[in-house]
Design a protein around this motif. Structure first.
Motif, mmCIF file in Angstrom:
data_model
loop_
_atom_site.group_PDB
_atom_site.id
_atom_site.type_symbol
_atom_site.label_atom_id
_atom_site.label_comp_id
_atom_site.label_asym_id
_atom_site.label_seq_id
_atom_site.Cartn_x
_atom_site.Cartn_y
_atom_site.Cartn_z
ATOM 1 N N ALA A 56 -16.938 3.449 2.283
ATOM 2 C CA ALA A 56 -15.671 4.185 2.370
ATOM 3 C C ALA A 56 -14.809 3.475 3.410
ATOM 4 O O ALA A 56 -15.300 2.616 4.153
ATOM 5 C CB ALA A 56 -15.915 5.634 2.777
ATOM 6 N N HIS A 57 -13.557 3.837 3.442
ATOM 7 C CA HIS A 57 -12.641 3.291 4.436
ATOM 8 C C HIS A 57 -12.057 4.422 5.271
ATOM 9 O O HIS A 57 -11.765 5.499 4.755
ATOM 10 C CB HIS A 57 -11.496 2.526 3.770
ATOM 11 C CG HIS A 57 -11.928 1.235 3.167
ATOM 12 N ND1 HIS A 57 -12.125 0.100 3.919
ATOM 13 C CD2 HIS A 57 -12.218 0.902 1.890
ATOM 14 C CE1 HIS A 57 -12.513 -0.886 3.124
ATOM 15 N NE2 HIS A 57 -12.581 -0.427 1.893
ATOM 16 N N LYS A 58 -11.858 4.150 6.531
ATOM 17 C CA LYS A 58 -11.251 5.125 7.431
ATOM 18 C C LYS A 58 -9.754 5.266 7.166
ATOM 19 O O LYS A 58 -9.212 6.364 7.190
ATOM 20 C CB LYS A 58 -11.480 4.715 8.889
ATOM 21 C CG LYS A 58 -12.940 4.684 9.284
ATOM 22 C CD LYS A 58 -13.113 4.075 10.658
ATOM 23 C CE LYS A 58 -14.587 3.857 10.980
ATOM 24 N NZ LYS A 58 -14.762 3.068 12.209
ATOM 25 N N GLU A 59 -9.073 4.141 6.927
ATOM 26 C CA GLU A 59 -7.619 4.146 6.751
ATOM 27 C C GLU A 59 -7.152 3.504 5.449
ATOM 28 O O GLU A 59 -6.176 3.933 4.862
ATOM 29 C CB GLU A 59 -6.941 3.413 7.923
ATOM 30 C CG GLU A 59 -7.212 4.029 9.289
ATOM 31 C CD GLU A 59 -6.592 5.396 9.458
ATOM 32 O OE1 GLU A 59 -5.535 5.660 8.842
ATOM 33 O OE2 GLU A 59 -7.162 6.206 10.211
ATOM 34 N N LEU A 60 -7.816 2.451 5.028
ATOM 35 C CA LEU A 60 -7.373 1.653 3.887
ATOM 36 C C LEU A 60 -7.323 2.473 2.603
ATOM 37 O O LEU A 60 -8.203 3.282 2.334
ATOM 38 C CB LEU A 60 -8.326 0.465 3.702
ATOM 39 C CG LEU A 60 -8.020 -0.510 2.572
ATOM 40 C CD1 LEU A 60 -8.266 -1.924 3.037
ATOM 41 C CD2 LEU A 60 -8.876 -0.209 1.352
ATOM 42 N N PRO A 96 -7.918 7.021 -2.176
ATOM 43 C CA PRO A 96 -7.411 7.217 -0.819
ATOM 44 C C PRO A 96 -8.472 6.917 0.226
ATOM 45 O O PRO A 96 -9.657 6.778 -0.092
ATOM 46 C CB PRO A 96 -7.022 8.700 -0.801
ATOM 47 C CG PRO A 96 -7.893 9.319 -1.833
ATOM 48 C CD PRO A 96 -8.133 8.269 -2.888
ATOM 49 N N SER A 97 -8.045 6.824 1.453
ATOM 50 C CA SER A 97 -9.002 6.632 2.546
ATOM 51 C C SER A 97 -9.930 7.846 2.605
ATOM 52 O O SER A 97 -9.596 8.932 2.133
ATOM 53 C CB SER A 97 -8.258 6.456 3.867
ATOM 54 O OG SER A 97 -7.441 7.571 4.132
ATOM 55 N N GLY A 98 -11.115 7.639 3.177
ATOM 56 C CA GLY A 98 -12.063 8.727 3.351
ATOM 57 C C GLY A 98 -12.859 9.094 2.120
ATOM 58 O O GLY A 98 -13.479 10.152 2.082
ATOM 59 N N VAL A 99 -12.845 8.229 1.095
ATOM 60 C CA VAL A 99 -13.601 8.479 -0.126
ATOM 61 C C VAL A 99 -14.611 7.360 -0.319
ATOM 62 O O VAL A 99 -14.261 6.176 -0.288
ATOM 63 C CB VAL A 99 -12.672 8.581 -1.361
ATOM 64 C CG1 VAL A 99 -13.474 8.690 -2.650
ATOM 65 C CG2 VAL A 99 -11.717 9.753 -1.215
ATOM 66 N N TRP A 100 -15.878 7.735 -0.502
ATOM 67 C CA TRP A 100 -16.938 6.767 -0.786
ATOM 68 C C TRP A 100 -16.765 6.284 -2.213
ATOM 69 O O TRP A 100 -16.462 7.058 -3.114
ATOM 70 C CB TRP A 100 -18.291 7.452 -0.612
ATOM 71 C CG TRP A 100 -19.454 6.522 -0.692
ATOM 72 C CD1 TRP A 100 -20.168 6.208 -1.810
ATOM 73 C CD2 TRP A 100 -20.057 5.800 0.392
ATOM 74 N NE1 TRP A 100 -21.165 5.319 -1.485
ATOM 75 C CE2 TRP A 100 -21.120 5.059 -0.143
ATOM 76 C CE3 TRP A 100 -19.789 5.709 1.760
ATOM 77 C CZ2 TRP A 100 -21.925 4.240 0.635
ATOM 78 C CZ3 TRP A 100 -20.579 4.897 2.537
ATOM 79 C CH2 TRP A 100 -21.638 4.169 1.984
#
Length: 138
Positions: A56-60, A96-100
């Protein structure tokens, strides 16, 4: 940003069909993505039993397109998992960010184009699923 995993849906990409039957052209302009493209990369020659992603990404934010062939994108918000098949070059998936995300079930000749909102930054990645679910639980 979608608040629930079920809010993530395929996005239409403008498709221009040639009236003389010479093929189609798809265009991604500023109205398709909610971010400025900072990096473009593509995956290819992935074995049918191979997987990609697994993070997952924190911001990207990421926009995926199956330019050729097909593959499944498994999305996980820490509570719900769902799979979306990409198999048309005029459909994209905004993650979106925050999705595995995990990419799997690649067909022969599949090519996955990825348009992302930031340059590569290892600190933006969450690569361990247990850490991801811990963050999601707060």
């Amino acid at each position: 940003m979608p608040l629930h995993i079920n809010d993530i849906q395929l996005t239409d990409i403008k498709k221009i069909s040639d009236p003389d039957g010479r093929g189609n052209l798809s265009v991604i302009e500023n109205d398709v993505l909610p971010f400025e493209i900072k990096r473009v990369y593509y995956l290819y020659d992935v074995p049918s039993d191979g997987t990609r992603g697994g993070h997952a990404h924190k911001e990207l934010q990421q926009f995926l397109i199956a330019l050729s062939g097909s593959f499944d994108v498994v999305l996980d918000d820490g509570k719900t998992r769902r799979s979306i098949t990409l198999n048309r070059p005029n459909k994209g998936l905004l993650i979106p960010s925050g999705v595995w995300r995990e990419l799997e079930n690649f067909s022969a000749g599949a090519v996955c184009l990825s348009l992302v909102s930031a340059e590569y930054d290892e600190n933006d990645y969450i690569r361990e699923y247990s850490k991801f679910t811990s963050i999601k639980r707060g």
